[in-house]
Design a protein around this motif. Sequence first.
Motif, PDB file in Angstrom:
ATOM      1  N   ALA A 128       9.582  -1.270  34.757  1.00  9.81           N
ATOM      2  CA  ALA A 128      10.513  -2.320  35.165  1.00  9.81           C
ATOM      3  C   ALA A 128      11.519  -2.548  34.037  1.00  9.81           C
ATOM      4  N   THR A 129      12.392  -3.482  34.261  1.00 17.89           N
ATOM      5  CA  THR A 129      13.278  -3.925  33.194  1.00 17.89           C
ATOM      6  C   THR A 129      12.921  -5.350  32.840  1.00 17.89           C
ATOM      7  N   ILE A 130      13.242  -5.718  31.618  1.00 21.35           N
ATOM      8  CA  ILE A 130      13.022  -7.067  31.132  1.00 21.35           C
ATOM      9  C   ILE A 130      14.287  -7.491  30.387  1.00 21.35           C
ATOM     10  N   THR A 131      14.780  -8.673  30.704  1.00 15.63           N
ATOM     11  CA  THR A 131      15.936  -9.213  30.001  1.00 15.63           C
ATOM     12  C   THR A 131      15.423 -10.261  29.030  1.00 15.63           C
ATOM     13  N   VAL A 132      15.767 -10.072  27.765  1.00 13.99           N
ATOM     14  CA  VAL A 132      15.236 -10.949  26.716  1.00 13.99           C
ATOM     15  C   VAL A 132      16.382 -11.605  25.951  1.00 13.99           C
ATOM     16  N   PRO A 133      16.127 -12.792  25.412  1.00 12.28           N
ATOM     17  CA  PRO A 133      17.171 -13.461  24.639  1.00 12.28           C
ATOM     18  C   PRO A 133      17.371 -12.789  23.281  1.00 12.28           C
ATOM     19  N   ALA A 134      18.529 -13.004  22.695  1.00 10.42           N
ATOM     20  CA  ALA A 134      18.806 -12.484  21.354  1.00 10.42           C
ATOM     21  C   ALA A 134      17.720 -12.959  20.403  1.00 10.42           C
ATOM     22  N   GLY A 135      17.258 -12.074  19.530  1.00 12.06           N
ATOM     23  CA  GLY A 135      16.217 -12.425  18.570  1.00 12.06           C
ATOM     24  C   GLY A 135      14.803 -12.166  19.051  1.00 12.06           C
ATOM     25  N   PHE A 136      14.628 -11.830  20.318  1.00 12.76           N
ATOM     26  CA  PHE A 136      13.310 -11.514  20.871  1.00 12.76           C
ATOM     27  C   PHE A 136      12.803 -10.250  20.195  1.00 12.76           C
ATOM     28  N   THR A 137      11.527 -10.205  19.834  1.00 10.30           N
ATOM     29  CA  THR A 137      10.991  -9.053  19.115  1.00 10.30           C
ATOM     30  C   THR A 137      10.273  -8.091  20.060  1.00 10.30           C
ATOM     31  N   ARG A 138      10.067  -6.881  19.572  1.00 12.09           N
ATOM     32  CA  ARG A 138       9.291  -5.889  20.324  1.00 12.09           C
ATOM     33  C   ARG A 138       7.878  -6.411  20.578  1.00 12.09           C
ATOM     34  N   ALA A 139       7.296  -7.073  19.588  1.00 10.39           N
ATOM     35  CA  ALA A 139       5.949  -7.632  19.743  1.00 10.39           C
ATOM     36  C   ALA A 139       5.918  -8.687  20.846  1.00 10.39           C
ATOM     37  N   GLN A 140       6.940  -9.510  20.925  1.00  8.59           N
ATOM     38  CA  GLN A 140       6.996 -10.514  21.989  1.00  8.59           C
ATOM     39  C   GLN A 140       7.129  -9.854  23.360  1.00  8.59           C
ATOM     40  N   ALA A 141       7.916  -8.784  23.434  1.00  7.95           N
ATOM     41  CA  ALA A 141       8.057  -8.061  24.698  1.00  7.95           C
ATOM     42  C   ALA A 141       6.712  -7.457  25.107  1.00  7.95           C
ATOM     43  N   TRP A 142       6.026  -6.842  24.137  1.00  7.69           N
ATOM     44  CA  TRP A 142       4.693  -6.268  24.397  1.00  7.69           C
ATOM     45  C   TRP A 142       3.761  -7.343  24.941  1.00  7.69           C
ATOM     46  N   ASP A 143       3.689  -8.476  24.273  1.00  4.20           N
ATOM     47  CA  ASP A 143       2.799  -9.559  24.707  1.00  4.20           C
ATOM     48  C   ASP A 143       3.112 -10.002  26.128  1.00  4.20           C
ATOM     49  N   PHE A 144       4.396 -10.140  26.436  1.00  6.06           N
ATOM     50  CA  PHE A 144       4.792 -10.570  27.777  1.00  6.06           C
ATOM     51  C   PHE A 144       4.374  -9.535  28.823  1.00  6.06           C
ATOM     52  N   ILE A 145       4.671  -8.272  28.569  1.00  9.02           N
ATOM     53  CA  ILE A 145       4.359  -7.205  29.525  1.00  9.02           C
ATOM     54  C   ILE A 145       2.843  -7.046  29.680  1.00  9.02           C
ATOM     55  N   PHE A 146       2.120  -6.986  28.567  1.00  8.42           N
ATOM     56  CA  PHE A 146       0.670  -6.807  28.621  1.00  8.42           C
ATOM     57  C   PHE A 146      -0.009  -7.983  29.315  1.00  8.42           C
ATOM     58  N   SER A 147       0.522  -9.185  29.148  1.00 11.86           N
ATOM     59  CA  SER A 147      -0.076 -10.355  29.802  1.00 11.86           C
ATOM     60  C   SER A 147      -0.019 -10.230  31.324  1.00 11.86           C
ATOM     61  N   GLN A 148       1.001  -9.544  31.846  1.00 14.70           N
ATOM     62  CA  GLN A 148       1.086  -9.333  33.292  1.00 14.70           C
ATOM     63  C   GLN A 148      -0.046  -8.437  33.785  1.00 14.70           C
ATOM     64  N   PHE A 149      -0.361  -7.414  33.023  1.00 12.00           N
ATOM     65  CA  PHE A 149      -1.483  -6.531  33.370  1.00 12.00           C
ATOM     66  C   PHE A 149      -2.811  -7.287  33.277  1.00 12.00           C
ATOM     67  N   LYS A 150      -2.991  -8.073  32.215  1.00 11.46           N
ATOM     68  CA  LYS A 150      -4.244  -8.833  32.062  1.00 11.46           C
ATOM     69  C   LYS A 150      -4.421  -9.820  33.208  1.00 11.46           C
ATOM     70  N   LYS A 151      -3.311 -10.423  33.649  1.00 16.57           N
ATOM     71  CA  LYS A 151      -3.382 -11.366  34.767  1.00 16.57           C
ATOM     72  C   LYS A 151      -3.850 -10.657  36.038  1.00 16.57           C
ATOM     73  N   ASP A 152      -3.389  -9.442  36.247  1.00 15.47           N
ATOM     74  CA  ASP A 152      -3.725  -8.704  37.467  1.00 15.47           C
ATOM     75  C   ASP A 152      -5.060  -7.983  37.403  1.00 15.47           C
ATOM     76  N   PHE A 153      -5.470  -7.523  36.209  1.00 18.65           N
ATOM     77  CA  PHE A 153      -6.663  -6.678  36.102  1.00 18.65           C
ATOM     78  C   PHE A 153      -7.777  -7.268  35.242  1.00 18.65           C
ATOM     79  N   GLY A 154      -7.512  -8.343  34.513  1.00 13.47           N
ATOM     80  CA  GLY A 154      -8.518  -8.916  33.625  1.00 13.47           C
ATOM     81  C   GLY A 154      -8.644  -8.114  32.342  1.00 13.47           C
ATOM     82  N   SER A 155      -9.623  -8.481  31.547  1.00 16.01           N
ATOM     83  CA  SER A 155      -9.883  -7.798  30.274  1.00 16.01           C
ATOM     84  C   SER A 155     -11.286  -7.222  30.324  1.00 16.01           C
ATOM     85  N   PRO A 156     -11.585  -6.185  29.613  1.00 14.76           N
ATOM     86  CA  PRO A 156     -10.716  -5.473  28.672  1.00 14.76           C
ATOM     87  C   PRO A 156      -9.848  -4.445  29.390  1.00 14.76           C
TER      88      PRO A 156
END
Length: 73
Positions: A32-60
């Motif tokens: 997908a694409t993600i639109t992020v504000p100026a100053g957003f970090t790669r780590a923040q993008a990772w956390d946001f994207i990975f959280s979507q997977f965790k929400k749908d599939f759980g952990s680990p």
Amino acid sequence: MPASATDQPTSSEWYWVMTVQTADGRLNTRTATITVPAGFTRAQAWDFIFSQFKKDFGSPLTVLFFDLQPNQM
């Protein structure tokens, strides 16, 4: 001529791909694409994207592949 603060973009669009494997062996790849504000970090993008997977599939979850690139060519 140096760019002024008003010339700086306020957001940017990024294209991502992530593949995960669940504890019971299921694989899921999303892109997908993600639109992020100026100053957003790669780590923040990772956390946001990975959280979507965790929400749908759980952990680990095991991430098998991740790529994040500017969407503009």
